[in-house]
Structures are given as C-alpha cells and as structure tokens.
Write a protein that holds these residues in place. Structure first.
Motif, PDB file in Angstrom:
ATOM      1  N   SER A  45       0.876  -1.221  -0.092  1.00 45.86           N
ATOM      2  CA  SER A  45       0.297  -0.022  -0.036  1.00 45.86           C
ATOM      3  C   SER A  45       0.933   1.268   0.232  1.00 45.86           C
ATOM      4  O   SER A  45       0.361   2.298  -0.937  1.00 45.86           O
ATOM      5  CB  SER A  45      -0.807   0.060   1.263  1.00 45.86           C
ATOM      6  N   LEU A  46       2.053   1.385   0.739  1.00 51.05           N
ATOM      7  CA  LEU A  46       2.839   2.324   0.863  1.00 51.05           C
ATOM      8  C   LEU A  46       3.521   2.558  -0.558  1.00 51.05           C
ATOM      9  O   LEU A  46       3.672   3.844  -1.133  1.00 51.05           O
ATOM     10  CB  LEU A  46       3.818   2.133   1.861  1.00 51.05           C
ATOM     11  N   MET A  47       3.963   1.553  -1.387  1.00 48.95           N
ATOM     12  CA  MET A  47       4.437   1.589  -2.510  1.00 48.95           C
ATOM     13  C   MET A  47       3.393   2.022  -3.654  1.00 48.95           C
ATOM     14  O   MET A  47       3.718   2.861  -4.482  1.00 48.95           O
ATOM     15  CB  MET A  47       4.820   0.315  -3.291  1.00 48.95           C
ATOM     16  N   LEU A  48       2.175   1.704  -3.531  1.00 46.48           N
ATOM     17  CA  LEU A  48       0.967   2.006  -4.493  1.00 46.48           C
ATOM     18  C   LEU A  48       0.836   3.604  -4.130  1.00 46.48           C
ATOM     19  O   LEU A  48       0.558   4.632  -5.078  1.00 46.48           O
ATOM     20  CB  LEU A  48      -0.144   1.480  -4.096  1.00 46.48           C
ATOM     21  N   ALA A  49       0.979   3.974  -2.964  1.00 43.97           N
ATOM     22  CA  ALA A  49       0.804   5.415  -2.594  1.00 43.97           C
ATOM     23  C   ALA A  49       1.887   6.284  -3.392  1.00 43.97           C
ATOM     24  O   ALA A  49       1.733   7.238  -3.651  1.00 43.97           O
ATOM     25  CB  ALA A  49       0.655   5.775  -1.170  1.00 43.97           C
ATOM     26  N   SER A  91     -11.040  13.423  -4.696  1.00 43.88           N
ATOM     27  CA  SER A  91     -10.834  11.932  -5.125  1.00 43.88           C
ATOM     28  C   SER A  91      -9.773  11.395  -3.962  1.00 43.88           C
ATOM     29  O   SER A  91      -8.689  12.041  -3.847  1.00 43.88           O
ATOM     30  CB  SER A  91     -10.473  11.692  -6.435  1.00 43.88           C
ATOM     31  N   PHE A  92     -10.075  10.343  -3.622  1.00 45.52           N
ATOM     32  CA  PHE A  92      -8.960   9.669  -2.702  1.00 45.52           C
ATOM     33  C   PHE A  92      -8.436   8.170  -3.188  1.00 45.52           C
ATOM     34  O   PHE A  92      -9.128   7.352  -3.555  1.00 45.52           O
ATOM     35  CB  PHE A  92      -9.651   9.679  -1.616  1.00 45.52           C
ATOM     36  N   PRO A  93      -7.218   8.292  -3.473  1.00 44.08           N
ATOM     37  CA  PRO A  93      -6.549   7.091  -4.071  1.00 44.08           C
ATOM     38  C   PRO A  93      -6.621   5.931  -3.160  1.00 44.08           C
ATOM     39  O   PRO A  93      -6.723   6.008  -1.807  1.00 44.08           O
ATOM     40  CB  PRO A  93      -5.159   7.301  -4.060  1.00 44.08           C
ATOM     41  N   ASN A  94      -7.126   4.545  -3.810  1.00 44.33           N
ATOM     42  CA  ASN A  94      -7.186   3.395  -2.875  1.00 44.33           C
ATOM     43  C   ASN A  94      -6.030   3.176  -2.009  1.00 44.33           C
ATOM     44  O   ASN A  94      -6.382   2.524  -0.909  1.00 44.33           O
ATOM     45  CB  ASN A  94      -7.402   2.345  -3.934  1.00 44.33           C
ATOM     46  N   ALA A  95      -4.964   3.387  -2.338  1.00 41.92           N
ATOM     47  CA  ALA A  95      -3.651   3.081  -1.765  1.00 41.92           C
ATOM     48  C   ALA A  95      -3.556   3.903  -0.262  1.00 41.92           C
ATOM     49  O   ALA A  95      -3.282   3.105   0.614  1.00 41.92           O
ATOM     50  CB  ALA A  95      -2.396   3.552  -2.266  1.00 41.92           C
ATOM     51  N   PHE A  96      -4.149   5.122   0.033  1.00 42.93           N
ATOM     52  CA  PHE A  96      -4.275   5.674   1.016  1.00 42.93           C
ATOM     53  C   PHE A  96      -5.203   4.937   2.141  1.00 42.93           C
ATOM     54  O   PHE A  96      -5.071   4.878   3.291  1.00 42.93           O
ATOM     55  CB  PHE A  96      -4.848   7.146   0.860  1.00 42.93           C
ATOM     56  N   PHE A  97      -6.352   4.507   1.528  1.00 46.73           N
ATOM     57  CA  PHE A  97      -7.321   3.818   2.426  1.00 46.73           C
ATOM     58  C   PHE A  97      -6.566   2.435   2.815  1.00 46.73           C
ATOM     59  O   PHE A  97      -6.899   1.833   3.839  1.00 46.73           O
ATOM     60  CB  PHE A  97      -8.656   3.339   1.782  1.00 46.73           C
ATOM     61  N   GLY A  98      -5.693   1.983   1.899  1.00 45.98           N
ATOM     62  CA  GLY A  98      -4.684   0.460   2.247  1.00 45.98           C
ATOM     63  C   GLY A  98      -3.851   0.707   3.551  1.00 45.98           C
ATOM     64  O   GLY A  98      -3.912  -0.020   4.179  1.00 45.98           O
ATOM     65  N   ILE A  99      -3.353   1.979   3.393  1.00 44.37           N
ATOM     66  CA  ILE A  99      -2.556   2.064   4.378  1.00 44.37           C
ATOM     67  C   ILE A  99      -3.244   2.248   5.804  1.00 44.37           C
ATOM     68  O   ILE A  99      -2.659   1.663   6.598  1.00 44.37           O
ATOM     69  CB  ILE A  99      -1.550   3.451   4.048  1.00 44.37           C
ATOM     70  N   ALA A 100      -4.205   2.729   5.838  1.00 40.30           N
ATOM     71  CA  ALA A 100      -5.130   3.153   6.978  1.00 40.30           C
ATOM     72  C   ALA A 100      -5.585   1.664   7.359  1.00 40.30           C
ATOM     73  O   ALA A 100      -5.432   1.403   8.549  1.00 40.30           O
ATOM     74  CB  ALA A 100      -6.308   3.843   6.762  1.00 40.30           C
ATOM     75  N   ALA A 101      -6.088   0.835   6.423  1.00 34.62           N
ATOM     76  CA  ALA A 101      -6.751  -0.439   6.986  1.00 34.62           C
ATOM     77  C   ALA A 101      -5.536  -1.395   7.448  1.00 34.62           C
ATOM     78  O   ALA A 101      -5.720  -1.964   8.499  1.00 34.62           O
ATOM     79  CB  ALA A 101      -7.417  -0.859   5.992  1.00 34.62           C
ATOM     80  N   PRO A 153       1.562  -5.296 -10.833  1.00 32.47           N
ATOM     81  CA  PRO A 153       2.134  -6.168  -9.939  1.00 32.47           C
ATOM     82  C   PRO A 153       2.170  -5.975  -8.521  1.00 32.47           C
ATOM     83  O   PRO A 153       1.738  -6.778  -7.777  1.00 32.47           O
ATOM     84  CB  PRO A 153       3.515  -6.181 -10.262  1.00 32.47           C
ATOM     85  N   TRP A 154       2.011  -4.466  -8.235  1.00 28.62           N
ATOM     86  CA  TRP A 154       1.899  -4.153  -6.647  1.00 28.62           C
ATOM     87  C   TRP A 154       0.254  -4.726  -6.295  1.00 28.62           C
ATOM     88  O   TRP A 154       0.148  -5.072  -5.253  1.00 28.62           O
ATOM     89  CB  TRP A 154       1.925  -2.791  -6.417  1.00 28.62           C
ATOM     90  N   CYS A 155      -0.598  -4.389  -7.041  1.00 26.98           N
ATOM     91  CA  CYS A 155      -1.942  -4.679  -6.920  1.00 26.98           C
ATOM     92  C   CYS A 155      -2.197  -6.185  -6.732  1.00 26.98           C
ATOM     93  O   CYS A 155      -2.850  -6.489  -5.913  1.00 26.98           O
ATOM     94  CB  CYS A 155      -2.805  -4.192  -7.858  1.00 26.98           C
ATOM     95  N   LEU A 156      -1.375  -7.100  -7.644  1.00 24.26           N
ATOM     96  CA  LEU A 156      -1.559  -8.451  -7.590  1.00 24.26           C
ATOM     97  C   LEU A 156      -1.059  -8.790  -6.027  1.00 24.26           C
ATOM     98  O   LEU A 156      -1.771  -9.791  -5.467  1.00 24.26           O
ATOM     99  CB  LEU A 156      -0.852  -9.239  -8.301  1.00 24.26           C
ATOM    100  N   GLY A 157       0.066  -8.172  -5.672  1.00 27.34           N
ATOM    101  CA  GLY A 157       0.702  -8.757  -4.397  1.00 27.34           C
ATOM    102  C   GLY A 157      -0.135  -8.346  -3.356  1.00 27.34           C
ATOM    103  O   GLY A 157      -0.310  -9.061  -2.133  1.00 27.34           O
ATOM    104  N   LEU A 158      -1.004  -7.174  -3.295  1.00 34.27           N
ATOM    105  CA  LEU A 158      -1.763  -6.755  -2.302  1.00 34.27           C
ATOM    106  C   LEU A 158      -2.998  -7.591  -2.331  1.00 34.27           C
ATOM    107  O   LEU A 158      -3.253  -7.905  -1.053  1.00 34.27           O
ATOM    108  CB  LEU A 158      -2.295  -5.231  -2.545  1.00 34.27           C
ATOM    109  N   MET A 159      -3.483  -8.160  -3.452  1.00 34.13           N
ATOM    110  CA  MET A 159      -4.444  -9.032  -3.445  1.00 34.13           C
ATOM    111  C   MET A 159      -4.040 -10.487  -2.939  1.00 34.13           C
ATOM    112  O   MET A 159      -4.951 -10.899  -1.981  1.00 34.13           O
ATOM    113  CB  MET A 159      -5.050  -9.320  -4.799  1.00 34.13           C
ATOM    114  N   PHE A 160      -3.028 -10.866  -3.061  1.00 30.01           N
ATOM    115  CA  PHE A 160      -2.523 -12.134  -2.316  1.00 30.01           C
ATOM    116  C   PHE A 160      -2.430 -11.852  -1.005  1.00 30.01           C
ATOM    117  O   PHE A 160      -2.617 -12.827  -0.123  1.00 30.01           O
ATOM    118  CB  PHE A 160      -1.241 -12.678  -3.116  1.00 30.01           C
ATOM    119  N   ALA A 161      -1.705 -10.972  -0.384  1.00 29.84           N
ATOM    120  CA  ALA A 161      -1.484 -10.715   0.984  1.00 29.84           C
ATOM    121  C   ALA A 161      -2.784 -10.378   1.824  1.00 29.84           C
ATOM    122  O   ALA A 161      -2.980 -11.025   2.749  1.00 29.84           O
ATOM    123  CB  ALA A 161      -0.690  -9.367   1.020  1.00 29.84           C
TER     124      ALA A 161
END
Length: 220
Positions: A45-49, A91-101, A153-161
C-alpha cells in the motif's frame, strides 16, 4: 481432547466451546501469519501510494513497474477505479485507504500475539473488517483483469497478501477467539486441518485464473 479444559498452555481457549487446542490453532501461530501478511499488504500500500504521488508530480511519465500493455501499473493507476471514492470534490486514491486499513490489521495481529483478551464485539468487527478488505481487493482485481485489461504487480501482491491475511484472521477468530460460539462444524473444519487444503486450492485457483486469462501477455 478434554472438554473441561478452559485454556491451553499458550493462554488460548480450549475445547470448552471457545477455542481449539494445538500449536497451529494457538494465538502465536495464527496471529503471526496474520502479522506477516498484513505487514506485506501495508508495504505494498505504501508503494502504491508512492506511485500515485509520482504520477501526480509527473503526469506524462510511465511507472517503473510497467512491463508491457498488460502488466502496467500506469494504466491501472490512471483508471477511475483507482480513485473511485470522492468527497467534497476531491478523489482519494485506494492506496491511502489501504495504508489506514492495513495499519489497523497490523495492530490487531500484534494484540493477538500478545494474547490480550478482546471483547466479543471487537473480534466480530475485526473479522468483518477483514472480509470487507478482501472483497475490496477482489473487486479491484476483477476490475483490473476484466475491465481495465491491465495488471499491476503491486496490486496483485496486495490481493494475495489480503487473501492470506483473511485466512489467518478467520482461523484466529474461530480457533483463538472461539467465535461463533456454537459452530462445531467450523471447529471441526480447523481441527482436522481442512483449512490447509482449502487455502491451498484457493491460492492456486487465483494463480490459474491469472495465467488462463492473461497467460499469453505474461509470458510474451
């Protein structure tokens, strides 16, 4: 396994209907797996941000993880799905919500490793939060694969994690927290290690889906 035991040697609940005995069902193992998966998801999530900020600073540039027309972080990051949550004209990028969650899930995993007794409502809300994170990650995955037609690739990694995180959280909720209280079927499912087979098939199915749909582009 004696039915009158209240706690295991590692401090988790045993067969009184609250939890399961055995090292694989204890707080240390289940929450350690959750911690590793959550930490990996937080890192992604940090990398995506960081990539989102990179695109904001240099709109015309391509991101470093772009390989071809299918494996393209730029195409995914520039889609409306990457920032579909809007408020007050922003608009709020998904990565920011990922960091919080994921920060929350890392904290929950640490609490579990410390064998802190949490209220029933907290354990239920945590599991529901994990389910919401999983559904969110899978929605983004299906949008990338079937709508945007590009894979990050980062999104796939996030999905598997997130998948591993949910598996571990569900295991801990049943085996350590003893929820739901009257579900002998779920306890048997974990006690007989059926979850290992299901989790393995689950991950393999995701890999096969990616290869079948995008195989030619992945190996081109």
């Amino acid at each position: 396994m004696a039915q009158d035991i209240e706690t295991n040697t590692d401090g988790t609940a045993a067969a009184t209907g609250k939890g399961l005995a055995g090292w694989r069902h204890g707080a240390v193992w289940t929450y350690l797996i959750m911690l590793v998966a959550s930490a990996a998801a937080l890192f992604v999530s940090l990398m995506l941000a960081a990539e989102t900020l990179q695109l904001a600073r240099h709109p015309g540039e391509k991101l470093g993880c772009d390989v071809n027309g299918i494996i393209s972080c730029t195409d995914v990051a520039q889609s409306w799905q990457a920032e579909f949550i809007k408020f007050a004209g922003l608009s709020f990028p998904n990565a920011f919500f990922g960091i919080a969650a994921e920060s929350v899930f890392v904290t929950v995993a640490v609490i579990g490793l410390a064998k802190v007794v949490v209220p029933r409502w907290f354990a239920i809300c945590t599991w529901l939060g994990g389910l919401a994170a999983l559904l969110y990650a899978y929605w983004l995955f299906t949008q990338s694969m079937f709508v945007i037609r590009a894979l990050c690739p980062w999104c796939l990694g996030l999905m598997f994690a997130t998948t591993i995180q949910f598996m571990a959280l569900s295991h801990a909720t049943v085996a350590v927290q003893g929820l739901p209280r009257r579900s002998q079927g779920l306890r048997k499912y974990y006690r007989l290690n059926f979850d290992l087979m299901v989790d393995f098939v689950w991950v393999i199915a995701l890999v096969v889906l990616i290869i079948v749909v995008e195989g030619p582009a992945l190996f081109a």
